[in-house]
Motif scaffolding. Structure first.
Motif, PDB file in Angstrom:
ATOM      1  N   THR A 117       0.790  -1.230   0.000  1.00 18.07           N
ATOM      2  CA  THR A 117       0.000   0.000   0.000  1.00 18.07           C
ATOM      3  C   THR A 117       0.824   1.283   0.000  1.00 18.07           C
ATOM      4  OG1 THR A 117      -0.108   0.016   2.427  1.00 18.07           O
ATOM      5  CG2 THR A 117      -1.870  -1.150   1.253  1.00 18.07           C
ATOM      6  N   ASN A 118       2.134   1.181   0.161  1.00 20.68           N
ATOM      7  CA  ASN A 118       2.956   2.385   0.361  1.00 20.68           C
ATOM      8  C   ASN A 118       4.016   2.593  -0.710  1.00 20.68           C
ATOM      9  OD1 ASN A 118       4.498   0.207   1.059  1.00 20.68           O
ATOM     10  ND2 ASN A 118       5.261   1.051   2.989  1.00 20.68           N
ATOM     11  N   ALA A 119       3.736   2.154  -1.943  1.00 18.59           N
ATOM     12  CA  ALA A 119       4.731   2.259  -3.009  1.00 18.59           C
ATOM     13  C   ALA A 119       5.120   3.711  -3.272  1.00 18.59           C
ATOM     14  CB  ALA A 119       4.208   1.613  -4.292  1.00 18.59           C
ATOM     15  N   ILE A 120       4.151   4.632  -3.254  1.00 18.64           N
ATOM     16  CA  ILE A 120       4.465   6.062  -3.430  1.00 18.64           C
ATOM     17  C   ILE A 120       3.873   6.878  -2.275  1.00 18.64           C
ATOM     18  CG2 ILE A 120       4.666   5.947  -5.941  1.00 18.64           C
ATOM     19  CD1 ILE A 120       1.847   7.080  -6.163  1.00 18.64           C
ATOM     20  N   GLY A 121       3.708   6.235  -1.132  1.00 21.14           N
ATOM     21  CA  GLY A 121       3.143   6.914   0.031  1.00 21.14           C
ATOM     22  C   GLY A 121       1.684   6.556   0.250  1.00 21.14           C
ATOM     23  N   LYS A 122       1.138   7.032   1.367  1.00 19.72           N
ATOM     24  CA  LYS A 122      -0.238   6.697   1.739  1.00 19.72           C
ATOM     25  C   LYS A 122      -1.170   7.902   1.761  1.00 19.72           C
ATOM     26  CE  LYS A 122       0.543   2.462   4.359  1.00 19.72           C
ATOM     27  NZ  LYS A 122       0.095   1.683   5.547  1.00 19.72           N
ATOM     28  N   ASP A 123      -0.779   8.975   1.096  1.00 22.64           N
ATOM     29  CA  ASP A 123      -1.609  10.169   1.106  1.00 22.64           C
ATOM     30  C   ASP A 123      -2.851  10.040   0.241  1.00 22.64           C
ATOM     31  OD1 ASP A 123       0.141  11.426   2.811  1.00 22.64           O
ATOM     32  OD2 ASP A 123       1.289  12.395   1.212  1.00 22.64           O
ATOM     33  N   GLY A 124      -2.927   9.005  -0.583  1.00 24.91           N
ATOM     34  CA  GLY A 124      -4.071   8.856  -1.476  1.00 24.91           C
ATOM     35  C   GLY A 124      -5.286   8.214  -0.856  1.00 24.91           C
ATOM     36  N   TYR A 125      -5.135   7.570   0.289  1.00 20.52           N
ATOM     37  CA  TYR A 125      -6.265   6.860   0.901  1.00 20.52           C
ATOM     38  C   TYR A 125      -7.101   7.808   1.764  1.00 20.52           C
ATOM     39  CZ  TYR A 125      -3.109   3.046  -0.325  1.00 20.52           C
ATOM     40  OH  TYR A 125      -2.259   2.204  -1.001  1.00 20.52           O
ATOM     41  N   CYS A 126      -8.407   7.651   1.672  1.00 15.13           N
ATOM     42  CA  CYS A 126      -9.289   8.423   2.549  1.00 15.13           C
ATOM     43  C   CYS A 126      -9.131   7.951   3.988  1.00 15.13           C
ATOM     44  CB  CYS A 126     -10.745   8.259   2.120  1.00 15.13           C
ATOM     45  SG  CYS A 126     -11.164   9.047   0.551  1.00 15.13           S
ATOM     46  N   LYS A 127      -9.259   8.856   4.916  1.00 16.80           N
ATOM     47  CA  LYS A 127      -9.208   8.528   6.336  1.00 16.80           C
ATOM     48  C   LYS A 127     -10.474   9.052   6.998  1.00 16.80           C
ATOM     49  CE  LYS A 127      -4.153   8.790   6.592  1.00 16.80           C
ATOM     50  NZ  LYS A 127      -3.963   8.956   5.149  1.00 16.80           N
ATOM     51  N   ALA A 128     -10.952   8.324   7.989  1.00 13.02           N
ATOM     52  CA  ALA A 128     -12.173   8.717   8.693  1.00 13.02           C
ATOM     53  C   ALA A 128     -11.862   9.803   9.709  1.00 13.02           C
ATOM     54  CB  ALA A 128     -12.816   7.502   9.364  1.00 13.02           C
ATOM     55  N   GLU A 129     -11.449  10.951   9.200  1.00 17.07           N
ATOM     56  CA  GLU A 129     -11.110  12.078  10.065  1.00 17.07           C
ATOM     57  C   GLU A 129     -11.317  13.380   9.292  1.00 17.07           C
ATOM     58  OE1 GLU A 129      -6.348  12.508   9.687  1.00 17.07           O
ATOM     59  OE2 GLU A 129      -7.018  10.662  10.673  1.00 17.07           O
ATOM     60  N   SER A 130     -11.317  14.473  10.009  1.00 13.41           N
ATOM     61  CA  SER A 130     -11.563  15.785   9.411  1.00 13.41           C
ATOM     62  C   SER A 130     -10.570  16.080   8.292  1.00 13.41           C
ATOM     63  CB  SER A 130     -11.468  16.868  10.492  1.00 13.41           C
ATOM     64  OG  SER A 130     -11.654  18.155   9.943  1.00 13.41           O
ATOM     65  N   GLY A 131     -11.075  16.652   7.190  1.00 14.31           N
ATOM     66  CA  GLY A 131     -10.237  17.003   6.059  1.00 14.31           C
ATOM     67  C   GLY A 131     -10.282  16.013   4.925  1.00 14.31           C
ATOM     68  N   PHE A 132     -10.834  14.829   5.171  1.00 18.55           N
ATOM     69  CA  PHE A 132     -10.888  13.794   4.143  1.00 18.55           C
ATOM     70  C   PHE A 132     -12.303  13.539   3.625  1.00 18.55           C
ATOM     71  CE2 PHE A 132      -6.811  13.027   6.035  1.00 18.55           C
ATOM     72  CZ  PHE A 132      -6.027  12.540   5.001  1.00 18.55           C
ATOM     73  N   PHE A 133     -13.290  14.186   4.207  1.00 17.00           N
ATOM     74  CA  PHE A 133     -14.667  13.933   3.804  1.00 17.00           C
ATOM     75  C   PHE A 133     -14.994  14.694   2.525  1.00 17.00           C
ATOM     76  CE2 PHE A 133     -14.663  12.937   8.314  1.00 17.00           C
ATOM     77  CZ  PHE A 133     -15.394  11.757   8.349  1.00 17.00           C
ATOM     78  N   SER A 134     -15.871  14.100   1.725  1.00 14.51           N
ATOM     79  CA  SER A 134     -16.239  14.716   0.447  1.00 14.51           C
ATOM     80  C   SER A 134     -17.367  15.715   0.595  1.00 14.51           C
ATOM     81  CB  SER A 134     -16.636  13.629  -0.565  1.00 14.51           C
ATOM     82  OG  SER A 134     -17.607  12.755  -0.019  1.00 14.51           O
ATOM     83  N   SER A 135     -17.979  15.799   1.778  1.00 12.73           N
ATOM     84  CA  SER A 135     -19.055  16.752   2.022  1.00 12.73           C
ATOM     85  C   SER A 135     -18.718  17.590   3.248  1.00 12.73           C
ATOM     86  CB  SER A 135     -20.391  16.041   2.231  1.00 12.73           C
ATOM     87  OG  SER A 135     -20.337  15.190   3.354  1.00 12.73           O
ATOM     88  N   GLY A 136     -19.321  18.768   3.326  1.00 11.66           N
ATOM     89  CA  GLY A 136     -19.045  19.670   4.431  1.00 11.66           C
ATOM     90  C   GLY A 136     -19.578  19.179   5.756  1.00 11.66           C
ATOM     91  N   ARG A 137     -20.527  18.242   5.732  1.00 10.75           N
ATOM     92  CA  ARG A 137     -21.117  17.729   6.965  1.00 10.75           C
ATOM     93  C   ARG A 137     -20.324  16.567   7.561  1.00 10.75           C
ATOM     94  NH1 ARG A 137     -27.230  16.633   5.280  1.00 10.75           N
ATOM     95  NH2 ARG A 137     -26.162  15.814   3.452  1.00 10.75           N
ATOM     96  N   SER A 138     -19.163  16.288   6.985  1.00 11.97           N
ATOM     97  CA  SER A 138     -18.308  15.186   7.465  1.00 11.97           C
ATOM     98  C   SER A 138     -19.097  13.887   7.542  1.00 11.97           C
ATOM     99  CB  SER A 138     -17.704  15.524   8.838  1.00 11.97           C
ATOM    100  OG  SER A 138     -16.893  16.667   8.754  1.00 11.97           O
ATOM    101  N   ALA A 139     -19.883  13.637   6.499  1.00 10.97           N
ATOM    102  CA  ALA A 139     -20.751  12.458   6.504  1.00 10.97           C
ATOM    103  C   ALA A 139     -20.198  11.327   5.655  1.00 10.97           C
ATOM    104  CB  ALA A 139     -22.152  12.838   6.019  1.00 10.97           C
ATOM    105  N   SER A 140     -19.534  11.638   4.548  1.00  8.09           N
ATOM    106  CA  SER A 140     -19.151  10.581   3.613  1.00  8.09           C
ATOM    107  C   SER A 140     -17.712  10.715   3.140  1.00  8.09           C
ATOM    108  CB  SER A 140     -20.090  10.590   2.392  1.00  8.09           C
ATOM    109  OG  SER A 140     -20.014  11.839   1.743  1.00  8.09           O
ATOM    110  N   LEU A 141     -17.122   9.562   2.854  1.00 11.08           N
ATOM    111  CA  LEU A 141     -15.792   9.470   2.264  1.00 11.08           C
ATOM    112  C   LEU A 141     -15.946   8.954   0.841  1.00 11.08           C
ATOM    113  CD1 LEU A 141     -13.970   7.665   5.218  1.00 11.08           C
ATOM    114  CD2 LEU A 141     -13.772  10.095   4.663  1.00 11.08           C
ATOM    115  N   THR A 142     -15.175   9.511  -0.087  1.00 12.62           N
ATOM    116  CA  THR A 142     -15.248   9.066  -1.477  1.00 12.62           C
ATOM    117  C   THR A 142     -13.840   8.824  -1.999  1.00 12.62           C
ATOM    118  OG1 THR A 142     -17.270  10.343  -1.850  1.00 12.62           O
ATOM    119  CG2 THR A 142     -16.072   9.611  -3.793  1.00 12.62           C
ATOM    120  N   GLN A 143     -13.556   7.578  -2.366  1.00 16.42           N
ATOM    121  CA  GLN A 143     -12.226   7.203  -2.842  1.00 16.42           C
ATOM    122  C   GLN A 143     -12.316   6.697  -4.279  1.00 16.42           C
ATOM    123  OE1 GLN A 143      -9.247   5.602  -0.091  1.00 16.42           O
ATOM    124  NE2 GLN A 143      -9.178   3.770  -1.363  1.00 16.42           N
ATOM    125  N   ILE A 144     -11.358   7.116  -5.101  1.00 17.86           N
ATOM    126  CA  ILE A 144     -11.335   6.776  -6.521  1.00 17.86           C
ATOM    127  C   ILE A 144     -10.158   5.851  -6.801  1.00 17.86           C
ATOM    128  CG2 ILE A 144     -11.140   7.721  -8.859  1.00 17.86           C
ATOM    129  CD1 ILE A 144     -12.308  10.344  -7.673  1.00 17.86           C
TER     130      ILE A 144
END
Length: 249
Positions: A117-144
């Motif tokens: 999982t760390n070939a070029i770092g782990k900054d690409g994965y969503c984390k269940a914490e502030s700053g990673f949510f796709s909505s302002g209500r901190s309700a959902s995470l979206t990973q591509i």
């Protein structure tokens, strides 16, 4: 003269009425709770659908395709020979101005049956914490997740991967690649799962070949009880990008 003492019967009648009222209140509360759950479930489905659909809008933006096709782009990087058996992932953050940046992307792949999982770092994965949510209500995470793969819409039509107006023998065109884009949206706020467990699930592949003991990101989220939706689209990539199919799970 016959005298009947009715003091005890009055108490019994009052208690019976109280029991009936309590039962009616409990049934009303249960009905209200069921209605709330139905409304919440409907809202969750709506939010998950919105988030997965929203992620595909910038991916299919024709004005950005030339940037996406370069070596550091959304399609160019996973198309490199060294990355063709790997998934290129990044988190769709509502707080970020730019939809995509290589500096906050990761590569995930299997080496044997070991997950790397760390070939070029782990900054690409969503984390269940502030700053990673796709909505302002901190309700959902979206990973591509993007990978080179085989199209599921088989059989492949002859010359379907050749750009119009080119000659397959003499035309200088890139080899056709089929890009599989998977968007997974999750709502940990509607589950009792620990945030660390949710974060760990995001560091999973969207596709696992048969025979592997590894879980997909969808299987992991389902196991810990987090509502999610995964939508998959396939693209025919040469000098142009052509969408071939889409599916949801």
């Amino acid at each position: 003269m016959l005298i009947i003492n009715q003091k005890g019967s009055t108490l019994i009648v009052v208690m019976f009425i109280l029991i009936v009222i309590t039962l009616i209140g409990a049934l009303s509360a249960r009905s209200g709770l069921l209605g709330f759950k139905i409304a919440t479930n409907s809202q969750a489905i709506h939010i998950l659908n919105q988030n997965t659909d929203a992620a595909f809008v910038p991916i299919e933006d024709p004005q950005k395709l030339s940037d996406y096709l370069v070596g550091t782009g959304v399609f160019g990087f996973p198309k490199m020979d060294s990355n063709k058996d790997k998934e290129f992932v990044f988190c769709y953050k509502g707080s970020e101005v730019d939809f995509y940046s290589l500096r906050r992307a990761s590569l995930i792949y299997l080496e044997g049956d070991t997950l790397v999982t760390n070939a070029i770092g782990k900054d690409g994965y969503c984390k269940a914490e502030s700053g990673f949510f796709s909505s302002g209500r901190s309700a959902s995470l979206t990973q591509i997740s993007i990978r080179v793969g085989t199209p599921t819409s088989l059989p492949i039509a002859p010359f379907s991967g050749v750009a119009e107006g080119t000659d397959a023998e003499t035309g200088k065109v890139d080899d056709t690649s089929y890009m599989i884009v998977a968007v997974t949206s999750a709502m940990p706020v509607l589950s009792e799962a620990d945030s660390d467990d949710v974060t760990a699930c995001m560091e999973h592949l969207s596709y696992v070949p048969s025979g592997s003991s590894q879980e997909t990101i969808s299987e992991c989220l389902e196991r810990i009880g987090v509502p999610y939706k995964t939508q998959i689209s396939e693209y025919n990539l040469n000098q142009i990008v052509k969408k071939t199919s889409a599916a949801s799970i």
